[in-house]
Design a protein around this motif. Structure first.
Motif, PDB file in Angstrom:
ATOM      1  N   TYR A   1      33.852 -12.043  -7.754  1.00  0.00           N
ATOM      2  CA  TYR A   1      33.711 -10.697  -7.203  1.00  0.00           C
ATOM      3  C   TYR A   1      32.794  -9.808  -8.037  1.00  0.00           C
ATOM      4  O   TYR A   1      32.520  -8.676  -7.656  1.00  0.00           O
ATOM      5  CB  TYR A   1      35.083 -10.051  -7.050  1.00  0.00           C
ATOM      6  N   LEU A   2      32.327 -10.309  -9.151  1.00  0.00           N
ATOM      7  CA  LEU A   2      31.346  -9.584  -9.956  1.00  0.00           C
ATOM      8  C   LEU A   2      29.960 -10.100  -9.595  1.00  0.00           C
ATOM      9  O   LEU A   2      29.802 -11.257  -9.186  1.00  0.00           O
ATOM     10  CB  LEU A   2      31.627  -9.780 -11.446  1.00  0.00           C
ATOM     11  N   ASN A   3      28.954  -9.249  -9.747  1.00  0.00           N
ATOM     12  CA  ASN A   3      27.649  -9.603  -9.206  1.00  0.00           C
ATOM     13  C   ASN A   3      26.526  -9.665 -10.223  1.00  0.00           C
ATOM     14  O   ASN A   3      25.411 -10.035  -9.873  1.00  0.00           O
ATOM     15  CB  ASN A   3      27.276  -8.631  -8.079  1.00  0.00           C
ATOM     16  N   ASP A   4      26.795  -9.301 -11.451  1.00  0.00           N
ATOM     17  CA  ASP A   4      25.775  -9.467 -12.477  1.00  0.00           C
ATOM     18  C   ASP A   4      26.436  -9.367 -13.845  1.00  0.00           C
ATOM     19  O   ASP A   4      27.638  -9.097 -13.970  1.00  0.00           O
ATOM     20  CB  ASP A   4      24.630  -8.462 -12.331  1.00  0.00           C
ATOM     21  N   GLU A   5      25.638  -9.570 -14.863  1.00  0.00           N
ATOM     22  CA  GLU A   5      26.142  -9.590 -16.226  1.00  0.00           C
ATOM     23  C   GLU A   5      26.653  -8.220 -16.658  1.00  0.00           C
ATOM     24  O   GLU A   5      27.618  -8.112 -17.427  1.00  0.00           O
ATOM     25  CB  GLU A   5      25.030 -10.063 -17.155  1.00  0.00           C
TER      26      GLU A   5
ATOM     27  N   ALA B   1      20.594 -13.012 -12.128  1.00  0.00           N
ATOM     28  CA  ALA B   1      20.290 -14.434 -11.998  1.00  0.00           C
ATOM     29  C   ALA B   1      21.099 -15.273 -12.989  1.00  0.00           C
ATOM     30  O   ALA B   1      21.650 -16.324 -12.632  1.00  0.00           O
ATOM     31  CB  ALA B   1      18.793 -14.680 -12.191  1.00  0.00           C
ATOM     32  N   ALA B   2      21.184 -14.813 -14.233  1.00  0.00           N
ATOM     33  CA  ALA B   2      21.950 -15.566 -15.236  1.00  0.00           C
ATOM     34  C   ALA B   2      23.420 -15.619 -14.857  1.00  0.00           C
ATOM     35  O   ALA B   2      24.077 -16.655 -15.002  1.00  0.00           O
ATOM     36  CB  ALA B   2      21.770 -14.936 -16.615  1.00  0.00           C
ATOM     37  N   TYR B   3      23.938 -14.498 -14.362  1.00  0.00           N
ATOM     38  CA  TYR B   3      25.354 -14.466 -13.999  1.00  0.00           C
ATOM     39  C   TYR B   3      25.639 -15.393 -12.827  1.00  0.00           C
ATOM     40  O   TYR B   3      26.606 -16.160 -12.857  1.00  0.00           O
ATOM     41  CB  TYR B   3      25.789 -13.040 -13.663  1.00  0.00           C
ATOM     42  N   LEU B   4      24.819 -15.338 -11.788  1.00  0.00           N
ATOM     43  CA  LEU B   4      25.044 -16.201 -10.627  1.00  0.00           C
ATOM     44  C   LEU B   4      25.000 -17.670 -11.022  1.00  0.00           C
ATOM     45  O   LEU B   4      25.757 -18.490 -10.496  1.00  0.00           O
ATOM     46  CB  LEU B   4      24.007 -15.910  -9.544  1.00  0.00           C
TER      47      LEU B   4
END
Length: 486
Positions: free
Chosen positions: A116-120, A263-266
Motif C-alpha cells: 500500500y506504499l508507493n515509493d521510498e 522505481a527502487a521501491y517498486l
C-alpha cells in the motif's frame, strides 16, 4: 497503539526496579516527562521482547527486502535525537496493514503494509513515525501509565493454570494486545516522522501521502485480519492530515532535491506475498486451509478469523462466542486420555464425551465447563482429532447462557475438519504483488478482473494500493502494483 508480546507481561521486575526520581526532558520533544523506565531499561525490555515478536509473528523470508528496510531505517535513526540506541528494523510476516515499535529502538513493519506504499519516501514516513514513538518515549510512557494504574496488559485470560489449552483465545480474538497512543502522541509522531524523513533527504510529503492512502483503505475496507491495522491502532482525528501538512511545509527546504525513488521501491515489493501465507494457513471465505499440514476447517459464516502461529481463533460479531483450532503439545496415549488429561489438568470439568469419527478421522468429542476471567462461567464443546501423528483441538467456547444458542454452529465447525490430498494442498498458493503497465482504455475494474484471480481484489482497493482515490482512473503507461493468484 501497539501489540505487547508475552515478554512484556513476563518481566515485571524491569518496571518495578525503577524508582520515580522526578521529570526528565524528552530529547525529541523538549517536554518534561515522568516515566518509570531509564534508557537502559527501555533497551533491556526491547531486547527481551524482540525474540518473542520474531517467534510469534515470524520474520518475512526475503533477505534483500529486510536489508532494504534496515538500511532506510538506520539512515533515519542516525538523524534522530537518539542515534545511539541499538536500532533494529524488521519486516514481520503478517498480512495486516501496520507497523509498531518497542522501547529501546526495535521497529517492526508488516509485509501487509508494503503493497500500500508507493515509493521510498512513504516507507521512510512509516519508519520515521515509529522512530518518533521511540525517541519521544511514548511506548515507555504508556507502559508506565498501564503499570501505575494496575490495569495490567491482559484483557481476558482463562482462569486455569499456565498449562491450560486455549490460553491465548481472548488475546487472539481481540486481535492481539496493543497499547493505543493518544491523539497528541500520534500527531507528535507524525511530525517527528516528517522531521526525520526530511533530515535524511526523503520527500517529507511521503508521510502525508502514506496517511492519505491508509485513510482511504480504512474507509473502503475496514479492518484486516490478523494484527490490528494501522488506523485501528493509530487514532486518526479529522485534522491529523492537515497538521501533517503544516509540518511538511515547515520542513520542506526550498530548492532541496528530496528523494522519493518510486522505481527502487517498486522493485523491492515486486513478488511480495499479499494476504495470508499458505505455509501458515490461508483463509478462503470462511474456510481455513493449511497447505503444509494438509487440512481444512470451516468457521461459522460471518465470524472474524485471526490466525497466529500457535492457534486460529474465530469470534462471533458482537458476541463473546469463539471457535478455535490449535495443536496439542506432546500428546501421549489414546485420544480419550489426551483429551481428558489436557482438559482436566487445565481446570475444565467434563460434562459428557465419547469417541467418534470426523470425516474418517478418529476423534474424542466432549463438553466441558470452566471459567474465563471477564466472561464468567463458560461451556466448551471440544473435539480432539487425531491426524498424521498429531492431535488437533477444535473447540467452541461460549458463556454458559449462550452455549445452547451456538451449539449447532460449534458442531458444524467440528464436523468440517477434514484432510486434504497432496494435490489439493499443492493448489493452495500465496497471492503475490506483480508490476503491471497500464494500457490505454484500462480501468481499475478491468485491471482487477484480469489480475486478481483468487485474490478477489476490489477495484477500489487496487486504486488505493496505487495511491489513487477510487474514482480517479489509472493513467496509461503508468507502472502499477496488481495482485495475482499464486
Amino acid at each position: 497503539m501497539r501489540w505487547l508480546p508475552r515478554a512484556f507481561r513476563a518481566a515485571p521486575t524491569l518496571v518495578f526496579v525503577a524508582l520515580l526520581s522526578g521529570c526528565a526532558t524528552n530529547p525529541a520533544t523538549g517536554e518534561k516527562n515522568v516515566t518509570l523506565m531509564s534508557e537502559a531499561q527501555e533497551i533491556q525490555l526491547g531486547k527481551e521482547a524482540d525474540p518473542q515478536v520474531r517467534q510469534e509473528m515470524g520474520v518475512y523470508d526475503d533477505a534483500a527486502l529486510q536489508q532494504y528496510v534496515e538500511r532506510i531505517g538506520q539512515r533515519l535513526a542516525r538523524v534522530s535525537e537518539r542515534p545511539d540506541l541499538p536500532w533494529h528494523f524488521t519486516v514481520v510476516d503478517q498480512p495486516a496493514v501496520n507497523a509498531f515499535a518497542l522501547p529501546g529502538g526495535f521497529i517492526y513493519i508488516t509485509r501487509g503494509i508494503l503493497p500500500y506504499l508507493n515509493d521510498e519516501a512513504q516507507l521512510a514516513g512509516v519508519l520515521g513515525h515509529e522512530i518518533g514513538h521511540v525517541t519521544a518515549r511514548h511506548a515507555a510512557q504508556q507502559y508506565t501509565a498501564q503499570t501505575g494504574t494496575g490495569l495490567g496488559l491482559v484483557l481476558l485470560s482463562i482462569f486455569v493454570p499456565e498449562t491450560r489449552p486455549f490460553q491465548d483465545v481472548a488475546q487472539q480474538a481481540a486481535g492481539l494486545l496493543f497499547l493505543k497512543y493518544s491523539r497528541d502522541d500520534e500527531i507528535q509522531a507524525d511530525g517527528l516522522g516528517v522531521r526525520y524523513a526530511s533530515r535524511a533527504g526523503w520527500q517529507p510529503a511521503g508521510v502525508q501521502q502514506m496517511l492519505e492512502t491508509l485513510s482511504r483503505l480504512e474507509q473502503a475496507e475496514g479492518s484486516h485480519r490478523g494484527v490490528p491495522n494501522w488506523l485501528s491502532t493509530h487514532p486518526a482525528p479529522a485534522d491529523r492530515v492537515q497538521k501533517v501538512n503544516a509540518a511538511v511545509q515547515a520542513a520542506d527546504a526550498p530548492g532541496r532535491d528530496y528523494v522519493t525513488d518510486r522505481a527502487a521501491y517498486l522493485g523491492q515489493v515486486d513478488g511480495i506475498v499479499f494476504g495470508d501465507d499458505p505455509s501458515q494457513g490461508i483463509l478462503r471465505g470462511s474456510t481455513f486451509l493449511h497447505r503444509d499440514l494438509r487440512f481444512s476447517l470451516t468457521f461459522p459464516s460471518g465470524w472474524t478469523v485471526q490466525n497466529s502461529r500457535e492457534q486460529v481463533v474465530s469470534k462471533a460479531p458482537d458476541r463473546n462466542d469463539f471457535v478455535l483450532l490449535e495443536l496439542v503439545s506432546n500428546p501421549s496415549g489414546s485420544l480419550q486420555r489426551v483429551a481428558q488429561s489436557s482438559m482436566g489438568g487445565a481446570g475444565w470439568r467434563q460434562i459428557d464425551g465419547g469417541m467418534t469419527e470426523v470425516n474418517g478421522l478418529p476423534a474424542y468429542v466432549g463438553t466441558y465447563q470452566g471459567t474465563m476471567q471477564g466472561l464468567g462461567p463458560v461451556v466448551t464443546r471440544a473435539a480432539h482429532v487425531g491426524y498424521n501423528d498429531r492431535v488437533y483441538v477444535i473447540a467452541g467456547l461460549a458463556p454458559a447462557d449462550d452455549f445452547r444458542g451456538v451449539e449447532n454452529e460449534f458442531n458444524q465447525a467440528i464436523r468440517s475438519f477434514r484432510p486434504l490430498s497432496a494435490a489439493q494442498a499443492e493448489d493452495i498458493r500465496a497471492n503475490r504483488v506483480e508490476l503491471y503497465t497500464v494500457r490505454s482504455g484500462d480501468t481499475w475494474d478491468s485491471i482487477a478482473r484480469r489480475s486478481a484471480g483468487a485474490a478477489a481484489l476490489t477495484p477500489a482497493t487496487l486504486a488505493i494500493m496505487n495511491g489513487s482515490a477510487p474514482g480517479q482512473p489509472p493513467r496509461a503507461g503508468e507502472r502499477i502494483k496488481i495482485v495475482v493468484a499464486g
